[in-house]
Motif scaffolding. Structure first.
Motif, PDB file in Angstrom:
ATOM      1  N   GLY A 131      43.103  53.324  67.964  1.00 38.42           N
ATOM      2  CA  GLY A 131      43.934  54.423  68.124  1.00 38.42           C
ATOM      3  C   GLY A 131      44.959  54.486  67.329  1.00 38.42           C
ATOM      4  O   GLY A 131      45.033  54.146  65.988  1.00 38.42           O
ATOM      5  N   ASN A 132      46.006  54.746  67.880  1.00 32.38           N
ATOM      6  CA  ASN A 132      47.537  54.750  67.338  1.00 32.38           C
ATOM      7  C   ASN A 132      48.136  53.315  67.056  1.00 32.38           C
ATOM      8  O   ASN A 132      49.427  53.245  66.813  1.00 32.38           O
ATOM      9  N   VAL A 133      47.450  52.445  67.775  1.00 33.19           N
ATOM     10  CA  VAL A 133      48.104  51.058  67.787  1.00 33.19           C
ATOM     11  C   VAL A 133      47.732  50.214  66.544  1.00 33.19           C
ATOM     12  O   VAL A 133      46.505  49.931  66.105  1.00 33.19           O
ATOM     13  N   ASP A 134      48.703  49.706  65.863  1.00 34.55           N
ATOM     14  CA  ASP A 134      48.375  48.872  64.760  1.00 34.55           C
ATOM     15  C   ASP A 134      48.615  47.229  65.155  1.00 34.55           C
ATOM     16  O   ASP A 134      49.771  46.871  65.288  1.00 34.55           O
ATOM     17  N   ILE A 135      47.738  46.490  65.282  1.00 31.71           N
ATOM     18  CA  ILE A 135      48.249  45.307  65.625  1.00 31.71           C
ATOM     19  C   ILE A 135      48.080  44.345  64.418  1.00 31.71           C
ATOM     20  O   ILE A 135      47.967  43.010  64.706  1.00 31.71           O
ATOM     21  N   SER A 136      47.588  44.882  63.307  1.00 32.71           N
ATOM     22  CA  SER A 136      47.855  43.754  62.032  1.00 32.71           C
ATOM     23  C   SER A 136      48.876  42.991  62.002  1.00 32.71           C
ATOM     24  O   SER A 136      48.698  41.900  61.555  1.00 32.71           O
ATOM     25  N   PRO A 137      50.407  43.677  62.167  1.00 32.48           N
ATOM     26  CA  PRO A 137      51.400  42.814  62.212  1.00 32.48           C
ATOM     27  C   PRO A 137      51.478  41.509  62.915  1.00 32.48           C
ATOM     28  O   PRO A 137      51.615  40.477  62.580  1.00 32.48           O
ATOM     29  N   VAL A 138      50.848  41.575  64.116  1.00 32.51           N
ATOM     30  CA  VAL A 138      50.802  40.468  65.019  1.00 32.51           C
ATOM     31  C   VAL A 138      49.625  39.417  64.361  1.00 32.51           C
ATOM     32  O   VAL A 138      49.976  38.305  64.464  1.00 32.51           O
ATOM     33  N   VAL A 139      48.463  39.743  63.965  1.00 29.40           N
ATOM     34  CA  VAL A 139      47.785  39.181  63.234  1.00 29.40           C
ATOM     35  C   VAL A 139      48.134  38.312  62.148  1.00 29.40           C
ATOM     36  O   VAL A 139      48.061  37.215  62.002  1.00 29.40           O
ATOM     37  N   ALA A 140      48.658  39.062  61.265  1.00 29.32           N
ATOM     38  CA  ALA A 140      49.519  38.697  59.958  1.00 29.32           C
ATOM     39  C   ALA A 140      50.417  37.356  60.446  1.00 29.32           C
ATOM     40  O   ALA A 140      50.567  36.464  59.869  1.00 29.32           O
ATOM     41  N   ILE A 141      51.260  37.608  61.278  1.00 29.50           N
ATOM     42  CA  ILE A 141      52.099  36.782  61.888  1.00 29.50           C
ATOM     43  C   ILE A 141      51.538  35.428  62.152  1.00 29.50           C
ATOM     44  O   ILE A 141      51.846  34.157  62.164  1.00 29.50           O
ATOM     45  N   LEU A 142      50.637  35.658  63.181  1.00 33.23           N
ATOM     46  CA  LEU A 142      49.779  34.499  63.789  1.00 33.23           C
ATOM     47  C   LEU A 142      48.981  33.560  62.492  1.00 33.23           C
ATOM     48  O   LEU A 142      48.996  32.337  62.448  1.00 33.23           O
ATOM     49  N   LEU A 143      48.498  34.387  61.632  1.00 35.21           N
ATOM     50  CA  LEU A 143      47.829  33.733  60.326  1.00 35.21           C
ATOM     51  C   LEU A 143      49.001  32.959  59.653  1.00 35.21           C
ATOM     52  O   LEU A 143      48.517  31.971  59.032  1.00 35.21           O
ATOM     53  N   LEU A 144      50.318  33.692  59.364  1.00 32.99           N
ATOM     54  CA  LEU A 144      51.104  32.939  58.473  1.00 32.99           C
ATOM     55  C   LEU A 144      51.521  31.937  59.411  1.00 32.99           C
ATOM     56  O   LEU A 144      52.203  30.847  58.552  1.00 32.99           O
ATOM     57  N   GLN A 145      51.959  31.727  60.758  1.00 34.77           N
ATOM     58  CA  GLN A 145      52.317  30.702  61.210  1.00 34.77           C
ATOM     59  C   GLN A 145      51.351  29.455  61.207  1.00 34.77           C
ATOM     60  O   GLN A 145      51.639  28.257  61.104  1.00 34.77           O
ATOM     61  N   ALA A 146      50.099  29.996  61.215  1.00 27.75           N
ATOM     62  CA  ALA A 146      48.986  28.829  61.241  1.00 27.75           C
ATOM     63  C   ALA A 146      49.075  27.933  59.692  1.00 27.75           C
ATOM     64  O   ALA A 146      48.955  26.996  59.664  1.00 27.75           O
ATOM     65  N   LEU A 147      49.346  28.933  58.632  1.00 29.02           N
ATOM     66  CA  LEU A 147      49.543  28.571  57.575  1.00 29.02           C
ATOM     67  C   LEU A 147      50.568  27.452  57.149  1.00 29.02           C
ATOM     68  O   LEU A 147      50.592  26.457  56.523  1.00 29.02           O
ATOM     69  N   GLN A 148      51.723  27.848  57.956  1.00 29.83           N
ATOM     70  CA  GLN A 148      52.835  27.078  57.919  1.00 29.83           C
ATOM     71  C   GLN A 148      52.585  25.771  58.626  1.00 29.83           C
ATOM     72  O   GLN A 148      53.081  24.853  58.183  1.00 29.83           O
ATOM     73  N   MET A 149      51.924  25.668  59.626  1.00 30.30           N
ATOM     74  CA  MET A 149      51.572  24.555  60.458  1.00 30.30           C
ATOM     75  C   MET A 149      50.590  23.657  59.502  1.00 30.30           C
ATOM     76  O   MET A 149      50.651  22.341  59.442  1.00 30.30           O
ATOM     77  N   VAL A 150      49.559  24.385  58.651  1.00 31.59           N
ATOM     78  CA  VAL A 150      48.633  23.346  57.759  1.00 31.59           C
ATOM     79  C   VAL A 150      49.740  23.010  56.667  1.00 31.59           C
ATOM     80  O   VAL A 150      49.338  21.799  56.197  1.00 31.59           O
ATOM     81  N   LEU A 151      50.275  23.402  56.105  1.00 31.68           N
ATOM     82  CA  LEU A 151      51.319  23.020  55.106  1.00 31.68           C
ATOM     83  C   LEU A 151      52.295  21.862  55.692  1.00 31.68           C
ATOM     84  O   LEU A 151      52.395  21.130  54.744  1.00 31.68           O
ATOM     85  N   ALA A 152      52.725  22.165  56.813  1.00 32.69           N
ATOM     86  CA  ALA A 152      53.327  20.944  57.412  1.00 32.69           C
ATOM     87  C   ALA A 152      52.569  19.791  57.645  1.00 32.69           C
ATOM     88  O   ALA A 152      52.965  18.589  57.322  1.00 32.69           O
ATOM     89  N   ASP A 153      51.257  20.014  57.966  1.00 30.68           N
ATOM     90  CA  ASP A 153      50.563  18.792  58.241  1.00 30.68           C
ATOM     91  C   ASP A 153      50.106  18.056  57.011  1.00 30.68           C
ATOM     92  O   ASP A 153      50.085  16.948  56.950  1.00 30.68           O
ATOM     93  N   ILE A 154      49.892  18.928  55.804  1.00 29.90           N
ATOM     94  CA  ILE A 154      49.572  18.522  54.572  1.00 29.90           C
ATOM     95  C   ILE A 154      50.693  17.647  53.955  1.00 29.90           C
ATOM     96  O   ILE A 154      50.635  16.468  53.526  1.00 29.90           O
TER      97      ILE A 154
END
Length: 102
Positions: free
Chosen positions: A68-91
């Motif tokens: 509908g009119n709800v865009d949840i892509s910012p939430v998904v993008a923030i979660l993916l970016l946080q996961a990327l940040q955790m992966v970089l910290a682990d590396i």
């Protein structure tokens, strides 16, 4: 040198997260009529944030179902970016433990 690269990558990810949040807030303010998009400053800020975040959000919007009119892509993008940040910290942590981060 390696630590500076990982620091810069982490800061860029953090700035992108802040830009996504700012774009979402600006979108909500415009949708509810609090901010007038005909105002030059509001339009400039909204356009800048849209151009900054659209390359990250567009691929996510292609895979998400229409809600509908709800865009949840910012939430998904923030979660993916946080996961990327955790992966970089682990590396970086593994490189530091191996003695390669200087």
């Amino acid at each position: 040198m390696i630590s500076a690269i990982f620091w810069l990558a982490g800061e860029l990810i953090h700035l992108m997260i802040l830009a996504i949040i700012a774009a979402a807030v600006m979108s909500i303010l415009i949708a509810f009529g609090v901010a007038n998009p005909r105002n030059q400053i509001v339009y400039s800020v909204a356009d800048f944030l849209n151009k900054l975040t659209e390359p990250v959000l567009r691929p996510i919007r292609r895979f998400l179902p229409y809600l509908g009119n709800v865009d949840i892509s910012p939430v998904v993008a923030i979660l993916l970016l946080q996961a990327l940040q955790m992966v970089l910290a682990d590396i970086y942590g593994r490189l530091a433990m191996a003695g390669m981060a200087f």
